[in-house]
Enzyme design. Structure first.
Site, PDB file in Angstrom:
ATOM      1  N   ASN A 209       0.852  -1.205   0.000  1.00 38.60           N
ATOM      2  CA  ASN A 209       0.000   0.000   0.000  1.00 38.60           C
ATOM      3  C   ASN A 209       0.880   1.244   0.000  1.00 38.60           C
ATOM      4  O   ASN A 209       2.106   1.140  -0.062  1.00 38.60           O
ATOM      5  CB  ASN A 209      -0.955  -0.034   1.195  1.00 38.60           C
ATOM      6  CG  ASN A 209      -0.204  -0.096   2.510  1.00 38.60           C
ATOM      7  OD1 ASN A 209       0.552   0.804   2.846  1.00 38.60           O
ATOM      8  ND2 ASN A 209      -0.386  -1.184   3.246  1.00 38.60           N
ATOM      9  N   ASP A 279      -4.587  -6.283   5.258  1.00 34.36           N
ATOM     10  CA  ASP A 279      -5.671  -7.056   5.876  1.00 34.36           C
ATOM     11  C   ASP A 279      -5.818  -8.424   5.206  1.00 34.36           C
ATOM     12  O   ASP A 279      -6.396  -9.340   5.771  1.00 34.36           O
ATOM     13  CB  ASP A 279      -6.993  -6.295   5.750  1.00 34.36           C
ATOM     14  CG  ASP A 279      -6.998  -5.050   6.632  1.00 34.36           C
ATOM     15  OD1 ASP A 279      -6.449  -5.127   7.749  1.00 34.36           O
ATOM     16  OD2 ASP A 279      -7.516  -4.011   6.192  1.00 34.36           O
ATOM     17  N   LYS A 289       7.969 -17.973 -10.383  1.00 31.30           N
ATOM     18  CA  LYS A 289       7.304 -16.815 -10.987  1.00 31.30           C
ATOM     19  C   LYS A 289       6.071 -17.261 -11.801  1.00 31.30           C
ATOM     20  O   LYS A 289       6.181 -18.197 -12.608  1.00 31.30           O
ATOM     21  CB  LYS A 289       8.303 -16.091 -11.894  1.00 31.30           C
ATOM     22  CG  LYS A 289       7.782 -14.793 -12.433  1.00 31.30           C
ATOM     23  CD  LYS A 289       8.778 -14.155 -13.380  1.00 31.30           C
ATOM     24  CE  LYS A 289       8.076 -13.110 -14.209  1.00 31.30           C
ATOM     25  NZ  LYS A 289       8.824 -12.735 -15.384  1.00 31.30           N
ATOM     26  N   PHE A 324      -3.978   3.317  14.697  1.00 29.00           N
ATOM     27  CA  PHE A 324      -4.127   4.355  13.674  1.00 29.00           C
ATOM     28  C   PHE A 324      -5.299   3.974  12.775  1.00 29.00           C
ATOM     29  O   PHE A 324      -5.518   2.784  12.513  1.00 29.00           O
ATOM     30  CB  PHE A 324      -2.853   4.476  12.826  1.00 29.00           C
ATOM     31  CG  PHE A 324      -1.864   5.458  13.396  1.00 29.00           C
ATOM     32  CD1 PHE A 324      -1.179   5.170  14.571  1.00 29.00           C
ATOM     33  CD2 PHE A 324      -1.615   6.663  12.758  1.00 29.00           C
ATOM     34  CE1 PHE A 324      -0.273   6.063  15.105  1.00 29.00           C
ATOM     35  CE2 PHE A 324      -0.710   7.569  13.280  1.00 29.00           C
ATOM     36  CZ  PHE A 324      -0.040   7.278  14.459  1.00 29.00           C
ATOM     37  N   LYS A 338     -13.176   1.108  15.727  1.00 32.93           N
ATOM     38  CA  LYS A 338     -11.889   0.424  15.890  1.00 32.93           C
ATOM     39  C   LYS A 338     -11.376   0.511  17.327  1.00 32.93           C
ATOM     40  O   LYS A 338     -10.827  -0.456  17.858  1.00 32.93           O
ATOM     41  CB  LYS A 338     -10.857   1.006  14.904  1.00 32.93           C
ATOM     42  CG  LYS A 338     -11.166   0.590  13.462  1.00 32.93           C
ATOM     43  CD  LYS A 338     -10.268   1.238  12.436  1.00 32.93           C
ATOM     44  CE  LYS A 338     -10.816   0.947  11.040  1.00 32.93           C
ATOM     45  NZ  LYS A 338     -10.044   1.559   9.956  1.00 32.93           N
ATOM     46  N   LYS A 342     -11.105  -3.093  19.126  1.00 27.29           N
ATOM     47  CA  LYS A 342      -9.729  -3.581  19.323  1.00 27.29           C
ATOM     48  C   LYS A 342      -9.202  -3.279  20.735  1.00 27.29           C
ATOM     49  O   LYS A 342      -8.021  -3.482  20.999  1.00 27.29           O
ATOM     50  CB  LYS A 342      -8.803  -2.968  18.270  1.00 27.29           C
ATOM     51  CG  LYS A 342      -9.203  -3.339  16.830  1.00 27.29           C
ATOM     52  CD  LYS A 342      -8.142  -2.958  15.827  1.00 27.29           C
ATOM     53  CE  LYS A 342      -8.638  -3.174  14.401  1.00 27.29           C
ATOM     54  NZ  LYS A 342      -7.564  -3.219  13.424  1.00 27.29           N
TER      55      LYS A 342
HETATM   56  N1  CTP Z   1      -3.688  -3.400  12.013  1.00 27.18           N
HETATM   57  C1  CTP Z   1      -3.057  -4.493  12.560  1.00 27.18           C
HETATM   58  N2  CTP Z   1      -3.091  -5.692  11.926  1.00 27.18           N
HETATM   59  C2  CTP Z   1      -3.740  -5.845  10.765  1.00 27.18           C
HETATM   60  C3  CTP Z   1      -4.389  -4.747  10.185  1.00 27.18           C
HETATM   61  C4  CTP Z   1      -4.345  -3.528  10.831  1.00 27.18           C
HETATM   62  O1  CTP Z   1      -2.454  -4.344  13.628  1.00 27.18           O
HETATM   63  N3  CTP Z   1      -3.737  -7.024  10.166  1.00 27.18           N
HETATM   64  C5  CTP Z   1      -3.652  -2.103  12.722  1.00 27.18           C
HETATM   65  C6  CTP Z   1      -2.944  -0.988  12.001  1.00 27.18           C
HETATM   66  O2  CTP Z   1      -1.564  -0.948  12.348  1.00 27.18           O
HETATM   67  C7  CTP Z   1      -3.676   0.240  12.486  1.00 27.18           C
HETATM   68  C8  CTP Z   1      -5.097  -0.255  12.680  1.00 27.18           C
HETATM   69  O3  CTP Z   1      -4.979  -1.662  12.879  1.00 27.18           O
HETATM   70  O4  CTP Z   1      -3.196   0.693  13.735  1.00 27.18           O
HETATM   71  C9  CTP Z   1      -5.938  -0.023  11.490  1.00 27.18           C
HETATM   72  O5  CTP Z   1      -7.168  -0.637  11.697  1.00 27.18           O
HETATM   73  P1  CTP Z   1      -7.929  -1.498  10.585  1.00 27.18           P
HETATM   74  O6  CTP Z   1      -9.228  -1.885  11.165  1.00 27.18           O
HETATM   75  O7  CTP Z   1      -7.155  -2.630  10.099  1.00 27.18           O
HETATM   76  O8  CTP Z   1      -8.024  -0.437   9.475  1.00 27.18           O
HETATM   77  P2  CTP Z   1      -7.979  -0.701   7.979  1.00 27.18           P
HETATM   78  O9  CTP Z   1      -6.852  -1.573   7.558  1.00 27.18           O
HETATM   79  O10 CTP Z   1      -7.996   0.645   7.369  1.00 27.18           O
HETATM   80  O11 CTP Z   1      -9.264  -1.567   7.778  1.00 27.18           O
HETATM   81  P3  CTP Z   1     -10.780  -1.197   7.482  1.00 27.18           P
HETATM   82  O12 CTP Z   1     -11.004  -1.885   6.214  1.00 27.18           O
HETATM   83  O13 CTP Z   1     -11.515  -1.796   8.619  1.00 27.18           O
HETATM   84  O14 CTP Z   1     -10.894   0.286   7.458  1.00 27.18           O
END
Ligand code: CTP
Length: 408
Positions: A209, A279, A289, A324, A338, A342
């Site tokens: 990303n 995610d 490959k 974050f 969140k 969490k």
């Molecule tokens: N995070 C994590 N582990 C993951 C995904 C995210 O620890 N596998 C943490 C990130 O470091 C950040 C926070 O979770 O602090 C972000 O929350 P998240 O719900 O994952 O946000 P998004 O990835 O933006 O997902 P959403 O689609 O729910 O908005």
């Protein structure tokens, strides 16, 4: 005030070099051990003997002079420095430093040091305003270099405008402030994650990303400056330099990050998850490959472990957990969801669609939320200033938790 501090004073070739003598003297009078490096152009304006007499130290000019065979002098100086101050810093010096060139004693010392660097530019107003010079300063700022802005007024070239080196007293004040900064995280261990993860599809391709890690690195730098032991878990893709004193645990995938963070969480006082963690990851990582074929390619993804959720479920009683949320809509609603789901102490939410916020920028515009709602909204600030505000809030939460613990 500066007793016991070794300050390397780099002087480059501008007319303001004469002011560097007053700066050197003021630092020595306040107890600093000042080691002066002159660039070859500085020699056109001022003599080494001036600085030798003021600092009572040998003045360095030539990288290859190597008077002491037991050390390599630019590495030795770089290691000994508590701070490197470049005053005056010319446009040429800024360009070299931004590019990472090492062609003289000062530039090689700068490359070799882990000490903080403070730069005091001095030049003609038009040179100062030139986009190349401004861009070089931005690059250096993003790498953690601190600037003492030039003043406005009469310039030696005859122009009136911004470009004259800050007065030695102002530079000394900034140096003293630097050394007497808040040390309110001494004895604390912080685990900070930063940047993007990479999820492999095959040996040559991965999904990632837009996160660059700037916010997480600013947090690591600020926490280390405030005295914490900092473990920075971040992707190898992040090209930022590791801040001084910070321990780096390089990772690549979300699973690597999970392993690294969990291995450090059991005795962490604070965990700040600034990383943009994937995610989802490809369900199958191909050993060789993938070759192109007729028709569309369909890749199946599976969920990664939500590290923050895991940490929230296993949170220690006095541990502070900060997440974050990078959003493009419904900021408050998403952030609150969140925080609660969490089990976070608070979350740093930003709208990444705003200019001056989000991925890759040097500034950020964030709001902090806890389970009760908005704590505060910060204006657009440099990421290092945002970092200090986040740490202030985390320290407050940590103190509250410690106070609530039953006394034995
Ligand atoms: N995070 C994590 N582990 C993951 C995904 C995210 O620890 N596998 C943490 C990130 O470091 C950040 C926070 O979770 O602090 C972000 O929350 P998240 O719900 O994952 O946000 P998004 O990835 O933006 O997902 P959403 O689609 O729910 O908005």
């Amino acid at each position: 005030m500066l007793q016991g501090k070794t300050i390397v004073l780099g002087v480059t070739g501008g007319i303001a070099a004469y002011k560097a003598a007053a700066l050197c003297s003021a630092l020595v009078q306040r107890g600093a051990d000042v080691r002066v490096i002159l660039s070859s152009s500085a020699l056109q304006f001022i003599q080494p003997l001036t600085f030798q007499a003021l600092s009572r130290n040998h003045v360095m000019i030539d990288t290859f002079e190597e008077k002491d065979p037991t050390v390599i002098s630019h590495i030795d100086l770089a290691d000994q420095a508590d701070l490197i101050v470049v005053a005056p810093a010319t446009a040429n010096f800024l360009g070299k430093a931004a590019l990472g060139l090492g062609d003289d004693m000062l530039s090689t010392t700068l490359l070799a040091t882990r000490a903080p660097v403070m730069v005091c530019p001095a030049m003609n107003v038009h040179m100062y305003q030139h986009p190349a010079v401004q861009h070089n300063m931005e690059l250096l700022r993003a790498r953690g270099v601190q600037f003492v802005e030039p003043g406005e007024g009469f310039l030696a070239c005859g122009y009136v405008g911004k470009g004259r080196m800050a007065e030695p007293e102002e530079i000394v004040d900034t140096i003293i402030k630097h050394f007497t900064l808040k040390q309110d995280l001494v004895g604390k261990k912080l685990v900070i994650t930063a940047g993007a993860t990479r999820e492999a599809v095959d040996p040559v391709r991965f999904f990632t990303n837009r996160s660059t890690g700037k916010m997480g690195y600013a947090l690591a730098e600020a926490a280390s400056r405030r005295g914490a032991k900092v473990i920075l878990v971040s992707g190898k893709s992040t090209s930022l330099p590791i801040p001084p004193g910070v321990e780096w645990m390089p990772i690549e995938s979300a699973d690597d990050m999970y392993q690294a963070v969990v291995s450090q969480a059991h005795d962490a006082d604070m965990i700040i998850k600034a990383a943009a963690v994937a995610d989802y990851r490809p369900a199958v990582v191909h050993e060789h490959k993938l070759k192109k074929k007729e028709g569309n390619l369909v890749i199946e993804f599976e969920r990664t472990t939500d590290i923050l959720r895991y940490l929230g479920e296993h949170k220690l009683p006095t541990q502070v957990l900060v997440g974050f949320a990078a959003e493009t809509e419904n900021l408050e609603e998403n952030a609150m969801r969140k925080v609660i789901s969490k089990n976070l102490d608070f979350i740093v939410a930003n709208n990444v669609a705003l200019e001056g916020a989000g991925f890759g920028t040097d500034t950020n515009i964030v709001s902090l939320y806890d389970k009760n709602g908005l704590i505060k909204t910060l204006p657009q600030l440099a990421k290092r200033e945002v970092a200090d505000c986040i740490l202030d809030e985390a320290i407050l939460r940590s103190e509250e938790k410690v106070q609530c613990m039953p006394k034995l």
